[in-house]
Write an enzyme that holds these catalytic residues in place. Sequence first.
Site, PDB file in Angstrom:
ATOM      1  N   TRP A 151       0.839  -1.215   0.000  1.00 19.15           N
ATOM      2  CA  TRP A 151       0.000   0.000   0.000  1.00 19.15           C
ATOM      3  C   TRP A 151       0.863   1.251   0.000  1.00 19.15           C
ATOM      4  O   TRP A 151       0.524   2.242  -0.652  1.00 19.15           O
ATOM      5  CB  TRP A 151      -0.990  -0.011   1.161  1.00 19.15           C
ATOM      6  CG  TRP A 151      -1.892  -1.198   1.091  1.00 19.15           C
ATOM      7  CD1 TRP A 151      -2.004  -2.207   2.000  1.00 19.15           C
ATOM      8  CD2 TRP A 151      -2.792  -1.548   0.024  1.00 19.15           C
ATOM      9  NE1 TRP A 151      -2.917  -3.150   1.580  1.00 19.15           N
ATOM     10  CE2 TRP A 151      -3.413  -2.764   0.371  1.00 19.15           C
ATOM     11  CE3 TRP A 151      -3.138  -0.942  -1.194  1.00 19.15           C
ATOM     12  CZ2 TRP A 151      -4.339  -3.396  -0.442  1.00 19.15           C
ATOM     13  CZ3 TRP A 151      -4.072  -1.570  -2.017  1.00 19.15           C
ATOM     14  CH2 TRP A 151      -4.656  -2.773  -1.637  1.00 19.15           C
TER      15      TRP A 151
ATOM     16  N   ASP B  71      -1.296   7.118   5.902  1.00 14.56           N
ATOM     17  CA  ASP B  71      -2.348   6.198   5.475  1.00 14.56           C
ATOM     18  C   ASP B  71      -2.622   5.288   6.667  1.00 14.56           C
ATOM     19  O   ASP B  71      -1.846   4.390   6.970  1.00 14.56           O
ATOM     20  CB  ASP B  71      -1.881   5.374   4.265  1.00 14.56           C
ATOM     21  CG  ASP B  71      -2.896   4.293   3.873  1.00 14.56           C
ATOM     22  OD1 ASP B  71      -3.929   4.159   4.561  1.00 14.56           O
ATOM     23  OD2 ASP B  71      -2.649   3.579   2.880  1.00 14.56           O
TER      24      ASP B  71
ATOM     25  N   LYS C 103     -12.253  -1.275   7.446  1.00 11.02           N
ATOM     26  CA  LYS C 103     -11.630  -2.132   8.461  1.00 11.02           C
ATOM     27  C   LYS C 103     -12.156  -1.760   9.853  1.00 11.02           C
ATOM     28  O   LYS C 103     -12.803  -2.560  10.509  1.00 11.02           O
ATOM     29  CB  LYS C 103     -10.104  -2.016   8.412  1.00 11.02           C
ATOM     30  CG  LYS C 103      -9.498  -2.614   7.132  1.00 11.02           C
ATOM     31  CD  LYS C 103      -8.864  -1.558   6.309  1.00 11.02           C
ATOM     32  CE  LYS C 103      -8.050  -1.997   5.126  1.00 11.02           C
ATOM     33  NZ  LYS C 103      -8.359  -3.165   4.375  1.00 11.02           N
TER      34      LYS C 103
HETATM   35  N1  PMP Z   1      -4.010   1.404   2.328  1.00 11.10           N
HETATM   36  C1  PMP Z   1      -4.065   0.366   3.156  1.00 11.10           C
HETATM   37  C2  PMP Z   1      -3.185   0.335   4.364  1.00 11.10           C
HETATM   38  C3  PMP Z   1      -4.946  -0.689   2.903  1.00 11.10           C
HETATM   39  O1  PMP Z   1      -4.993  -1.739   3.726  1.00 11.10           O
HETATM   40  C4  PMP Z   1      -5.773  -0.650   1.756  1.00 11.10           C
HETATM   41  C5  PMP Z   1      -6.761  -1.744   1.421  1.00 11.10           C
HETATM   42  N2  PMP Z   1      -6.634  -2.918   2.036  1.00 11.10           N
HETATM   43  C6  PMP Z   1      -5.670   0.456   0.909  1.00 11.10           C
HETATM   44  C7  PMP Z   1      -4.780   1.467   1.227  1.00 11.10           C
HETATM   45  C8  PMP Z   1      -6.511   0.565  -0.332  1.00 11.10           C
HETATM   46  O2  PMP Z   1      -7.837   0.766   0.030  1.00 11.10           O
HETATM   47  P1  PMP Z   1      -9.030   0.823  -1.036  1.00 11.10           P
HETATM   48  O3  PMP Z   1      -9.157  -0.544  -1.617  1.00 11.10           O
HETATM   49  O4  PMP Z   1     -10.210   1.222  -0.210  1.00 11.10           O
HETATM   50  O5  PMP Z   1      -8.679   1.834  -2.055  1.00 11.10           O
END
Ligand code: PMP
Length: 377
Positions: free
Chosen positions: A112, A184, A208
């Site tokens: 991520w 994030d 989450k």
């Molecule tokens: N950042 C983190 C730390 C995540 O765990 C996730 C999804 N698991 C995301 C970003 C991306 O999120 P989304 O699918 O809602 O765009």
Amino acid sequence: MSDVGDMSDMGDRVFNFSAGPATLPEPVLRQAQRDVFNIADSGIGIMEHSHRGKVFERITEETEALCREIGNIPDNYRVFWMQGGATSQCYMVPANFLGEGQTADYFDTGKWAGDSIREVPLYGNLHICGSSAATNHDRILGPADASYSPAPVYVQYTSNNTIVGTEWHDEPANIPAGSFLVCDASSNIFSRPIDVNKYGMIYAGAQKNLGPSGITLLIARDDVLELSPRKLPEMMHYKNHAKWVGRFNTPNTFGVYLMGEVFKWILAEGGLTAMAEKNAAKSDVVYAFLDSQDFYTPHAQKASRSRMNLTFRCPTPELDAEFTRQADKKGLSGLTGHRITKGMRASMYNAFPIEGAHALVDFMKSFALEHAAAAKA
Ligand code: PMP
């Protein structure tokens, strides 16, 4: 309010270890069952109300106020929400904050973080100020690992790495004067107390710890929202979304509502201190077992372990597959690890019950007993 059916038949729910969308608090789901049909005796369900109407206006105000209370968010921060997932913030952050020729520093601690890093060169200069890539992202980065560029506009990190199961226990230390911290926090927001004053911006996908997918919470300091390094489409300006508290266009109204209900639940449970205690207790159940045996191998280094996503493997990939197959049959769902790390991942966010952690360890014990001999042969 009309009868929406028997809501006591929850006995067929299983322990859901999904990384997100994930387990939501039971009282929230029960309330939502009612409010989907008819909220606040309005004769209209939550998803049917206008986002400009009185009922939704009250929900917006309430959700914002609850968020401020839980996070102890100072007055010089805006609280708002957007669509497009946390992934959209990968480009929104540099587009809004980083001018051409300026530099942003990023910690590379997994997939991520990597998705954010990928977008930066579209807007400005990227500096990787620390990386755990050499050891398959099995750790977070301490002060000794950080080498910042001389004058970054901001420093970004991912506070919990959902896939590999690592978590920062403190903010990155000593970021250069004049820069601000962007986080994030998608997979550990409000799982423990947070000092918002340390940040320029925090964002988190809701699916989450906060509610359903399709809505992202943003907390941003006023001065950071004033940055305007380039011309952008109106929808891409944070300032517009902040000014309208998420209603610059039609928001995910159900998401805002459900986030508010989750916030009420967090407060009723005792706030972020209580969340942290419960999350520590839950994850300790599993980590204590992992440390007591040699059948399963944990992925994350001990000092970097996540309280939200616990990653481990069996001795062989075949046994991993067998583990999740059998676990599923026993009502332990969603344990298959991400395709990057493989093995298993047990995600236990705020609403996940401690009984599920005990059930997992019981199953891990019996599975290891059954397969240890074969694995050694
Ligand atoms: N950042 C983190 C730390 C995540 O765990 C996730 C999804 N698991 C995301 C970003 C991306 O999120 P989304 O699918 O809602 O765009």
